[in-house]
Each structure stands twice: as structure tokens, then as C-alpha cells.
Motif scaffolding. Structure first.
Motif, mmCIF file in Angstrom:
data_model
loop_
_atom_site.group_PDB
_atom_site.id
_atom_site.type_symbol
_atom_site.label_atom_id
_atom_site.label_comp_id
_atom_site.label_asym_id
_atom_site.label_seq_id
_atom_site.Cartn_x
_atom_site.Cartn_y
_atom_site.Cartn_z
ATOM 1 N N LEU A 122 1.067 -1.616 -0.821
ATOM 2 C CA LEU A 122 -0.390 0.275 0.432
ATOM 3 C C LEU A 122 0.960 1.015 0.402
ATOM 4 N N LEU A 123 1.682 0.785 0.755
ATOM 5 C CA LEU A 123 3.178 2.656 0.663
ATOM 6 C C LEU A 123 3.751 2.521 -0.627
ATOM 7 N N PHE A 124 3.910 1.377 -1.268
ATOM 8 C CA PHE A 124 4.945 1.608 -2.032
ATOM 9 C C PHE A 124 4.125 2.189 -3.315
ATOM 10 N N ALA A 125 2.817 1.782 -3.308
ATOM 11 C CA ALA A 125 1.746 1.864 -4.925
ATOM 12 C C ALA A 125 1.227 3.476 -4.125
ATOM 13 N N ALA A 126 1.169 3.902 -3.304
ATOM 14 C CA ALA A 126 0.582 4.993 -2.566
ATOM 15 C C ALA A 126 1.331 6.682 -3.080
ATOM 16 N N THR A 127 3.158 5.881 -2.794
ATOM 17 C CA THR A 127 3.593 6.518 -3.019
ATOM 18 C C THR A 127 4.448 7.169 -4.546
ATOM 19 N N CYS A 128 4.325 5.673 -5.154
ATOM 20 C CA CYS A 128 4.565 6.131 -6.161
ATOM 21 C C CYS A 128 3.074 6.824 -7.218
ATOM 22 N N MET A 129 2.772 6.793 -6.888
ATOM 23 C CA MET A 129 0.964 7.319 -7.340
ATOM 24 C C MET A 129 1.122 8.554 -7.339
ATOM 25 N N TYR A 130 1.372 8.945 -5.631
ATOM 26 C CA TYR A 130 1.397 10.103 -5.522
ATOM 27 C C TYR A 130 2.683 11.297 -5.965
ATOM 28 N N LEU A 131 3.597 10.246 -6.344
ATOM 29 C CA LEU A 131 4.967 11.038 -7.312
ATOM 30 C C LEU A 131 4.229 11.176 -8.885
ATOM 31 N N ILE A 132 3.701 10.395 -9.261
ATOM 32 C CA ILE A 132 3.213 10.299 -10.802
ATOM 33 C C ILE A 132 2.119 11.675 -10.922
ATOM 34 N N GLU A 133 1.215 11.214 -10.233
ATOM 35 C CA GLU A 133 -0.645 11.734 -10.765
ATOM 36 C C GLU A 133 -0.768 13.104 -9.802
ATOM 37 N N ARG A 134 0.232 13.553 -8.857
ATOM 38 C CA ARG A 134 0.380 14.293 -7.873
ATOM 39 C C ARG A 134 -0.307 16.114 -8.601
ATOM 40 N N GLU A 135 0.631 16.291 -9.737
ATOM 41 C CA GLU A 135 0.792 17.550 -9.998
ATOM 42 C C GLU A 135 -0.766 17.306 -11.191
ATOM 43 N N ALA A 136 -1.395 16.247 -11.860
ATOM 44 C CA ALA A 136 -2.381 16.137 -12.512
ATOM 45 C C ALA A 136 -3.396 15.766 -11.842
ATOM 46 N N GLN A 137 -4.040 15.426 -10.916
ATOM 47 C CA GLN A 137 -5.192 15.658 -10.228
ATOM 48 C C GLN A 137 -4.808 16.169 -8.235
ATOM 49 N N PRO A 138 -4.684 17.198 -8.486
ATOM 50 C CA PRO A 138 -3.836 17.673 -6.944
ATOM 51 C C PRO A 138 -4.293 17.283 -6.021
ATOM 52 N N LYS A 139 -5.725 17.736 -6.288
ATOM 53 C CA LYS A 139 -6.846 17.487 -5.248
ATOM 54 C C LYS A 139 -7.135 16.050 -5.044
ATOM 55 N N VAL A 140 -7.284 14.878 -5.748
ATOM 56 C CA VAL A 140 -6.599 13.311 -5.417
ATOM 57 C C VAL A 140 -5.828 12.305 -4.602
ATOM 58 N N PHE A 141 -4.832 12.550 -5.597
ATOM 59 C CA PHE A 141 -3.504 12.601 -5.090
ATOM 60 C C PHE A 141 -2.226 13.269 -4.871
ATOM 61 N N GLY A 142 -2.846 15.177 -3.960
ATOM 62 C CA GLY A 142 -2.586 16.088 -3.559
ATOM 63 C C GLY A 142 -0.988 15.662 -2.576
ATOM 64 N N THR A 143 -1.555 14.223 -2.154
ATOM 65 C CA THR A 143 -0.317 14.058 -0.261
ATOM 66 C C THR A 143 -0.746 12.532 -0.592
ATOM 67 N N ILE A 144 0.626 11.983 0.658
ATOM 68 C CA ILE A 144 0.455 10.757 0.784
ATOM 69 C C ILE A 144 -0.909 9.861 1.207
ATOM 70 N N PRO A 145 -1.405 10.957 2.419
ATOM 71 C CA PRO A 145 -2.688 9.661 2.850
ATOM 72 C C PRO A 145 -3.344 10.131 1.981
ATOM 73 N N ASP A 146 -3.820 11.217 0.969
ATOM 74 C CA ASP A 146 -5.192 11.072 -0.243
ATOM 75 C C ASP A 146 -4.428 9.333 -0.632
ATOM 76 N N SER A 147 -3.193 9.876 -1.473
ATOM 77 C CA SER A 147 -3.321 8.383 -2.051
ATOM 78 C C SER A 147 -3.112 6.540 -1.457
ATOM 79 N N LEU A 148 -3.050 7.083 -0.484
ATOM 80 C CA LEU A 148 -3.217 5.890 0.099
ATOM 81 C C LEU A 148 -4.753 4.765 0.564
ATOM 82 N N TYR A 149 -5.881 6.629 0.988
ATOM 83 C CA TYR A 149 -6.600 6.577 0.726
ATOM 84 C C TYR A 149 -7.573 5.267 -0.628
ATOM 85 N N TRP A 150 -6.305 5.809 -1.998
ATOM 86 C CA TRP A 150 -7.108 4.931 -3.136
ATOM 87 C C TRP A 150 -6.218 3.578 -3.735
ATOM 88 N N ALA A 151 -4.655 3.627 -2.903
ATOM 89 C CA ALA A 151 -4.387 2.162 -2.651
ATOM 90 C C ALA A 151 -5.097 1.472 -2.112
#
Lengths: 371, 371, 371, 371
Positions: free
Chosen positions: C151-180
Motif C-alpha cells: 500500500l505504501l509503495f503504491a501510494a508513494t508511486c502514485m503520489y509522485l506520478i499523479e500529484r500534478e495532474a490531480q492535486p485534489k485526489v493525489f496531492g498528499t500521501i494520505p490521499d494516495s493511501l486512500y486510493w491504494a
């Protein structure tokens, strides 16, 4: 020769994989425009290689022992009708026909996916999966009936309940069935959801029933495939343990105990199994394959059923020799702490191991295996 | 007569399937308008056939051995109360009643789904599934309690957390429960999702707990159904292997070894098991059913417990006869390479097989089974 | 007395269930307004009943054998600290406190959910589930680590990749963790989805890894719970089969064969096991509980370990007596066709059964069990 | 010393966990601004501790028995190349390098996730998981091939069907593959769904196939991991039961019976196993660890393989002594009702237990273990 055959096998697998990747990329218009020429070249080469492979296999079929009694044209015809050979034919003939017939590019590309079938020949796991599905046909059919029954029931109820509230989504039973499959298999796209209270209640109940019904095929396939994988290991291990001189005089119950202590590790050709000087905390039995002990006096080859490392087990010393897998080598490993536990309860085993080790050590100048 | 019964069975199954398909299609207005007359005809025919089948079964019930001691009307009444006979009744009576009572078309159509219940009679897998569910009632009830408890807990927390942010979606506990079922069963429509940070945190935690809780029924059903499927096979295989003359004098441990080497393959009536001239790389034991060896001197029938193909096992030659399954035939197969591995370790087995083969070959002019 | 205790148990379970239903419905404002008075009455009654039950249990604790050696106040204190007694306390004290403290209605209602804990006392499945979770703690902890790592690995990668395209959804790692969590547990709400090509590629790969990682806890819990359920059955069945006079002189291998042929069926008190005149196609062994044979000469009670129906097995006749379960009765069933198959291979068994049956028949005027 | 090592281990694990939490929180801008200084301090401390731990491990490597024969620099180099030591290096070196190279904060933060790898050293479950994946490589590869094949097939069909209706979603095969993974793994975001009738039909069929294909890795991993967990328990339990004086003279079949009656419970150091005065309804065998019986005459230590509580089993009296686990203690528990059932059928067992108990009671003033 075996090495050559293996190399050819890997080359074919690589070419097939490359074709699959090309097939996927080709559907992107930008990619197709930029690299279309290269992909066409790959296509021509692939068709050539696959056709050549097919022809060679067919030509050499007469040499197969079980076909030698037939006239050569009948031997080749019979060989051509085997499923693997059919798959090989599907790898290049449809592409040629599509090109001749001038099929649209999307269809022509889709036909390239047939090349992936060539992989079946090289995967024993795919073949045992096929056998599992065939054997469990009855049980799987029953599970499918339960699932279809539940799908039909859920779809009919939902159609009666939500038909008026959402005529576009639940207006017909086929529409409802789409909702039922997507819901009960827990995919849940969200493009068809209940809006009435009764519909939501039914959805909740159906999801809980669906969990049980859709657990059936998972359980059947998982259990049967696991059994298929484990089937041969047991006999191999038992025979192996029973004939190790160390354990030769033990009764079956003790052999069964030792078996449960062993675990399996596989080494690819060329990988070191133990390294000189490394911690000596386990002994190895070769289940299949061959390993080489590197000694100053020269190499010693150990085959199927031989073992090494028992000195380490007894004395916990560092390894005195490096042992390298010379072919793919499946070994059974006995850890030192497991051996200790066993030996504490069956003092006879430790005594026997010590005798063998003493004998080995005294012979160590003439004879080898003690890593 | 058996063939006739089987044909009638298949006809009934086909008619039921056709009815299910018609039931699904009928709910599409366009289809109903275009082909309504045909579907009505199918309906009338189906009701007629199902009623006739029901009447015939009931009429012939007095012939059943366990009912012969009763006066015929009591025998028929008792027979009519058996579940299968009730299902048969449900296949046509509700449709007739609905038509007489003038029920709306959607309801009349839904009643046609009851005809699918007739399939239960023909599926032994459905029957063992029913037995599994009945036996595991206690464990399944416990799992259901855990799941309900978790659903209630998740729904209550979410109701307290998100109630104010999304009064439409989480405004009451039943609404929250709908979210909980859809989420914990991993359907996840997306029509009810948390929006507050605390709600998202709770959702994540609940999903992880839900994985564990919802694994329980899957595990119980899968394990129990797998055991039910495997239950009878063991005894059949053991008895079969133990009485093959080839293995007759072996001790139980060796029989167990051989059993693990066998795998099962089933052939439908009329399918060839081995073909003359094909590669001879395995021998076959007939677990159930009958097979026919086609020899120039005439056919030879092999039944339950007989075996063939041992020549191929010993000599790797092509098959000398074709063997065809004359009924549905379950066989156990011993592959040549497994036999080789076994024989290398137990030289006694190979010797015995060679003796049997020699004897068979010498008798080959008078007596048969050696494919 | 036992019947009275069982009735009280069922009354408590019903009251708890009613409270849970009331708890759910009360959160609907319309329902609360319409039926609030009734629900309040139920609440008062429930608190009274639960408090009375608690007091009675506590008062009678001194009678428990393992507390008799203590002075009565210490015995009651020790009893009050047992988990089940604590759960009983939680069923009414928090509600009283909340009312006294004037808590908001939503909180007061939520506290009513604690009453559901009383169910634990009555479910042995819940208790074995607790034991399973405790035993497999180590393995489950390991599986949880793997899942958290992924979960941590997936969330971190996604945070690095999508952070700029979707700052509301993947703007922080906790947000990414929810997605993960929502993605890897295959819930897939659709409120957080990748939009970039790289993000989609990563999502696909992570889903495939997630399947493997999230299979671990399912596998551990399912396997362990299945084993726990099966644990006691084996011994009971073995002892039972081994002591049936019919099979008394058989060697263990034959007993094991017969065991695999048996399947278990449970009958609630009062249910008929076999009916006079019904088809006699199986015999029954009583694993636990008691059954009554209804004969004209009077009833005969059969207990733990006795069996009946062997006449039907031998002769396929209709049942000559009705047998009714007088308590909850677990039976092992041997079907006629399985017996036939066994007898064909071991003629000794059939002979022995015939001897027993002959003896029984001759004694039939004096002595009973032969349904 | 062992206690000190355990404390250091727990300190490291806590520090790693703290780092993971900090890593997650740091990605929230508001949090980073507010507590950035504290997090930086934690970072510096962590790097210091991890570097010190690394240096200490490396420095003391020469003391390891299997490295003593090497010159010290070679021993340390060999030690540094072990995977665990590499993981330890990754915990602090990348962070230092990133700071020196001036990497962007998001990347610098992501590198901190590498510290989580240190946990692998402390989790035996992770290590056996790794072994399981390595052993089942072949089967998992086969399952992956089946899944990839199905994904490619589904994606290609969907691409051909929906390409024109939804060019944005199904316009290329990579786009279709994203849909296929999200659908077949039952995630079902809902951002790519079929809209044509044919597409919906195909989706339904593919979901049902996907259930079967994606059951394969679940089944393989779950089965293999469960086997790995159970592997050692069997031998330990068997040896333990067989050497309990109570059961010493029993034949293996009876030992097997008793084994199935036992279940395992683990107690952490310091937890009471039985309390003086508590209900005595089970006896305990110590599988591993140590327990202390608290008697007025002083403590008595019970180790590996000893047992206590047999008085309670025989007489159902309250416990006469408190027994506390002095280390982590795995026990096997025999419940009184299971013992009763066994004893009813094998009267010899009860007699033997009574003899042992009588002897113990008479020795009770001199010798201990009878809780």
C-alpha cells in the motif's frame, strides 16, 4: 544438442513475446505511423521464422518413435493434426490469408494475437491447468448452475423493482443481468445502481448471497490446482528421504517426521548452492538435477538422490567446499535447528549421522561429497 | 431403455433451457412484439410437456420399490410431496393460475423462472452443494454473525461521522448499511463514498477488516465443497490400484506411492481413449464405465477395474489397438516417465510388469486386453 | 430444566435481535417520530431484562464449582470480571448513564449497538473464530506487513506520478493511501482514478500485485478456520466407526475406507430421521444426540454410537419403523450404493452385515433397533 | 543480554515505524510547515541511529562463527553483501546522498520509504512468504500466463467492439488493457464501462471467466502459505504428545487421536496461563517456552515438553496453583470434555491418568507440577 534446443526454444518464446508487445503497441495510431515500417519488418520475419519452424517440425515428424511404423505422408498428416502443431499453424497462416484477402488493419492486427497460442507448448503449468479444468468439469458445471440461477433470480427481482424508476438501466431482464453480473462478481462499476429503498435492500442481500455462490468456483479451482501441483512432489520426496543412507534403517513414521522438516529450494544452472566459508547451517538432498563440488583435488559431480553438507549439520562449522548447480537443481534442505530438535528426541539419529560423518571424514582423501 | 431415459432427460433439460432463454428475451419489448406468438406457442408446448411429465411420474410412482407396500393413492400422494416432484409442479401450475387470474404480463413472465428449478433434479453437483451448506450451517452462521457485526459497526461509525456532510447518503443507519455492504463486499459502486478525512480513514480500516471477515464464508464453502468432491474418489482409487494384478503383492506404502502418480481422465461414450498407432506413453485403469478394444479377431469389452496399455508403458511402442469408451468412462492414467521413476527405485515393480507382459503376449492369440 | 434454560437463551437472543433492528430503524427520523414511544418502551423493557439477567447470573455465581472455595463476595467479583459478564454489563449500563448524562440522541442510540455483544455468549463459532485469529497472529501479522508495504509503495508511486495532474485526489500521501486501499482491496469506488498513461500502467501492475498480497490473509484465515471446524470431527468419526459391531474386526485401513464413504447429517430435536415406508437407501450412525425408534411395542431410545437402518442397506426395502431425533442429533450416513461398491470389493463385509442382520431379525420380537 | 538485544530490536522497529508515519505525514504541506523542524530532527536522529547500527553490525561481523576463518576485512565485506545488511545500508545512505545532491523534497521524502525495508529482518513471516513465492514460481508463472492471455483476449475483443462508440476509452489496445485489468480483477472503477449491447454481453462473459482465472494465484499462494505455516507444527506436536508420560505406552493411532483433540494457545511472557481458584477445565502441554508454577514452597519452572493441570482434567476442581508464562510460551490445550469423550471410549487412558495423578498427589509435598 539439448543446449541448442533450449536456445531455440527461448528464441521462439522471445519472438512470440515481441510479437505480442508489437500487437499491443500497433493499436496506437501515433506509434503505428512512427514505427509501422519496423513492425512490418518484424511481422515478415516472424511469419518466416514460424513457417520455417512449422515446416521443420513437420518434416522431422517421421523420426518420432511412435510414427515410424506409418508411411511418411500419413505420419506427417497425423502429426499435423496434433493440437500443438495446429497452434503453430495458426501463428502464421491467418496473417498471410488476411493480407491476401485485404482485411481491414484492425482485424489483421487482431489475428496476430493467435501467435500467443504458441506459448502453450512451452508451459507445463498451462497444461496441468487444462487437465484440472477437464477433471473438475462436473463440479464447475454445478457451481456455474448455482451462479446462473442466482444471477437470473437477482436480475428478475431487480427488473420487477426498479423497472419503473430507471427504465433505461433496468428496463429489460438482459439489462438487469448485466447489473447482476457486475454486482455479484463484486466488480461494481457504478453505471447501474439501485435507487429505490427496496432495490437497495435487495442489492445488499444479493451481494451477501453472491459472496457464497461465487466462492464455489474459486474454491474448486484453487483446491484442485493446488493438489495437481503437489501431486508428484510427495512421492519424489518420500523415495528420496527413504533411500538416504543416513535415514535408511528408520521406520516409516520417522521418515514421515523428517519429510515434514524438509523444505524445497531450487537453483538455476550455474548458481552456487553453498559457498566455501559460508555459515554451515543446513544440509542438502538433490531431488533432481546435478551439482558439482569444487575441491582442490578436482570436481566431484553429485546427481539425483545424493546429498551433501552433513558436516555442517553436525558441527556447525563453515562450509569447506563450494557446491554449484551444474543443471537446474531442485534440493531438499534440512536446517540445523530442525535436525537438533529431531536428534534431541531420537538419539539414534544423531548417533547414526555421527558414524556416517566419521566414516566420510576418514575417506575424505580418497572420496568426495562433504561440502 | 437407459438410452431412451437419457434422451428424455436431455430433451427436458433442453426445453427448460429454452424456456429460460425465452424468459430473458421476452422482457425486451421489441422482441416480445416481434416474436410474441412463437413465445406463446413455446409456452403452451412447455406447459403441456411439463404437465405430461409430471403426470407420468406420478402415475408410475406405485412401481417404486419403497412405495409398493402402500395403497396406490397413498403411494402417489407421498411421492407428490417429495421436493423434486414439487419443483416439477411449480414448473407449470403457477403459469396456468396466472393466466386464469389475469396477472400482469411482467409477473406472469417472472413466474416462468420457476421452471429453472427442474434442473435441480439433473445436477448432482447442486445436490452436494445443498448438503455442504446444510452441514456447515453452524460455521456459516458464525461467519454471518461476524460479518453482520462488522457491517453494523462500520455503518454506525460512518453514520456518526458523515451524517452532516452528506445527509442524503449517510443520513440514516439503513443508508449507511447499504454503503457498508457495497464497500465491505468489495463491490464499490461509488454512489456512496466518504468525503471527510475521518470518513476516508475509517473506510480504509474497515476495508482491511472486511477482507478478513468476508474471507470466512469463502473459506468455509470452498474447503467443504472441495472435500465433498474429493470424498469418494479416494476409496475408489485405492481399491482400484490395490486389485490391479500388477500391483497385487505390493505393501500399502507402495500402493499409496503409485496412487499419487495416477491422475484421472474422463472420456464420453464413443470417444477413443487410445488410437492404434498413436504414441504409447501411458497405461490406463478403468475406474468406472466400459471400454472396447477393437481387434481384428473381434471386439473385447473391458469393465470396471480392468486396465490396458501396459505394453506401451514397458516398451514405448506405438499402440497396437484402438480402445474406445463405450459408456462414459473414468480412467486413471499412469504416465511412462512416472512409471520409469518409480521402477528405478523399486526394481521389483518393473520385473513384475515384465512378467505380466510376457504372459499376456504369449496368450495374445487366445485372450485380449493389451492395447 | 435444560428446556427452560434453552427457552430463556432463545428469549434473550430474540430480545437482542429486536434491539438491533430497533437500533437500525430508530436512525430514520420518520420512523423515530411515528413509533418513538414503542421503541422507548422496548428500551426500558430491554434494560430491565438485561439488568435482571445480569443480577441473577451474578447472584448464582457462588454455586459454580470452581468458585465454591471462595468467600461469596470474592466469588462474585471474580465472576463479574469474566469477559462474557462484562459484555452483559455493557448491554444496559451505558444506556442508563447516557440518559442520566443527557447525551445527544444519536450517541445514545449508538450505545445501544453494544447490546449486540451479548450474542457472543451464544455462538461457539464466534469463539472458535477468536481462537483462530489468536493462533494465526504471527502469520496474519506477516501478511499485514506485506499488504501495508505494498500500500505504501503504491501510494508513494502514485503520489509522485499523479500529484500534478490531480492535486485534489493525489496531492498528499494520505490521499494516495486512500486510493491504494480502495484499489488494492478491489473495492474501486471510482472517486480516485489515474488519468495519466503512466498512472494507468502503474495501477494495472499494482492491481495484479495486490491480488497476490491480499490473497494471503484470505488464505490464512480460510485454511485455519476450516481446520478448526474439522478438528474434532475426525476423532469422533473414527471412534464411532471403529466400534460399530458391524465393522469391529476390520483392520484400520478398512475403517479408513469406510470413513471416507460416510457423510454427516444433523437433525434438530423432533425431526424425523427416517419415516416408516420411505425408501430405505442408507443406514445411520448416531454421532451425538439421541433418537427414538417408534415401534408398536413401544419406543426404543438409541444414543451416542448406536446405529439403525442396516436392514434397508441390505435389502433395499422400505423403512419398517419411523425414527425421530429426540435431541439435536448428528448422524453419519452410509448410502446403499457406496456400501454396495465396498461390499463388491470386500466380500467379507457383506457377509458380516448379513450375519448381524439375520441375528437382529431373529431377535426382533424381543429386542429393537432395526428401522 | 538476550533481553537487551530484544529491547534494541524493539527500539529499532519503533524508530522505523515512526519514520514511516513521518514519511506519510510529511507529504501534507500544512503538516510539513507546522512540524517540519521536528521531522528534520527525527530524520537526523534516525540517520545517526541507523548508521551506528550498521557500523556496529559490520564491526562485530568477524565474531560470527562462519566468518572466523577469513581475514577480518574479507569477513566484513562478505557480511556487507548479505541482503539484510544491504537493506540496512539503504536505510540511510540514499537520504544522505539526496541531501548532498540537492534532490527535490518530494523525491527526498520518497527515499525515506526505503527505511521500511529494515523490518524484513524482524519478520519471520515475510521470510517464509519469500520462500513460498520462490518455490511456487512455476505454478505462479503459469497462472500469470493464463491471466495475461485472458487480459489480452478481453482487451482485443473490447477494442474491436467499442472502439467506434467510445474512441477515448477503448481507442487503443493499451486503453482496453487498462479496462480489462480493472474489470477482471473486480476493481471496477467505472471510468471505463461498455455502452454497446455486445460490449455488455462480452463484459459479463469475461467477468465470469476472470473469476476462474484470477482464482488461480489466490489458490496457489493461499495453499502454499498455509502449508508453510503448518509444516513444523506437526512434528513438534507429535513428538510432544508421544513423550508425555501419560500417553507413553499408547499406540500411534491413539496418539494421532489425541493430537487432533489438542489445540494451540500462546501466552506472552508474564501472562498467567492458569490462575489459582479458576475453573479447571483443561490441561496444558508446553510446546515451547517456559512457565513458572507459583507454590507457597517456592516457584517451580516447567520447560519445553512438560505439562500441568492434569488434576483439573480428572477432577474438575478449581486450580490449586497459579502458573505464569515466564517467556513467550506456546501450549497445547486438552479440554476436559474432549478428554471425557476419549476416556469413555478408551477406558485404559482414564485408568492411566488416574494412576499418574495418584502418584503425583502422594509426591506432592516433595515434588511439584500439578496446577
Amino acid at each position: 544438442l539439448t543446449a541448442l534446443l533450449a536456445a531455440v526454444g527461448w528464441a521462439i518464446i522471445s519472438l512470440v513475446s515481441l510479437n505480442v508487445v508489437a500487437f499491443v503497441l500497433r493499436s496506437i495510431p501515433a506509434f503505428d505511423q512512427a514505427y509501422g515500417a519496423w513492425l512490418d519488418a518484424l511481422d515478415v520475419i516472424s511469419i518466416g521464422v514460424f513457417a520455417a519452424e512449422y515446416a521443420l517440425r513437420l518434416w522431422s515428424a517421421v523420426e518420432l518413435p511412435f510414427l515410424t511404423h506409418l508411411p511418411s505422408w500419413r505420419a506427417r498428416l497425423r502429426f499435423a493434426l496434433r493440437p500443438m502443431q495446429m497452434f503453430d499453424l495458426l501463428a502464421f497462416v491467418p496473417s498471410i490469408l488476411a493480407r491476401l484477402a485485404g482485411a481491414p488493419p484492425a482485424v489483421e492486427n487482431a489475428l496476430r494475437l493467435l501467435r500467443a497460442l504458441k506459448i502453450v507448448r512451452y508451459s507445463s503449468a498451462l497444461q496441468s491447468l487444462g487437465r484440472v479444468l477437464a477433471n473438475e468439469r462436473g463440479a464447475l458445471g454445478g457451481a456455474l448452475l448455482v451462479m446462473l440461477g442466482l444471477l437470473l433470480f437477482a436480475a428478475t427481482c431487480m427488473y420487477l423493482i426498479e423497472r419503473e424508476a430507471q427504465p433505461k438501466v433496468f428496463g429489460t431482464i438482459p439489462d438487469s443481468l448485466y447489473w447482476a453480473v457486475v454486482t455479484l462478481a463484486t466488480v461494481g462499476y457504478g453505471d447501474a445502481v439501485p435507487v429505490t429503498a427496496l432495490g437497495k435492500l435487495l442489492t445488499g442481500a444479493m451481494i451477501l448471497c453472491g459472496l457464497a455462490a461465487f466462492a464455489l468456483p474459486i474454491g474448486i479451482i484453487a483446491t484442485a490446482f493446488g493438489r495437481e501441483v503437489a501431486r508428484r512432489d510427495f512421492v519424489v520426496n518420500w523415495s528420496l528421504v527413504a533411500r538416504v543412507p543416513l535415514f535408511a534403517g528408520l521406520d516409516p513414521a520417522a521418515v514421515a517426521q523428517i519429510m515434514t522438516l524438509l523444505y524445497s529450494r531450487t537453483f538455476e544452472a550455474g548458481m552456487p548452492i553453498v559457498r566455501r566459508g559460508a555459515a554451515g547451517d543446513s544440509m542438502y538432498f538433490i531431488a533432481s538435477g546435478e551439482a558439482v563440488v569444487e575441491r582442490e583435488e578436482g570436481e566431484v559431480r553429485l546427481g539425483d538422490g545424493e546429498f551433501f553438507g552433513e558436516m555442517a549439520l553436525l558441527e556447525g562449522r563453515a562450509r569447506t567446499h563450494t557446491v554449484i548447480a551444474s543443471t537446474r537443481c531442485r534440493t531438499l534442505v534440512l536446517d540445523r535447528e530442525d535436525f537438533e530438535r529431531l536428534a534431541r528426541r531420537h538419539p539414534g539419529i544423531r548417533k547414526r549421522v555421527e558414524e556416517v560423518a566419521a566414516e566420510r571424514r576418514s575417506r575424505n582423501r580418497e572420496e568426495p561429497p562433504a561440502a
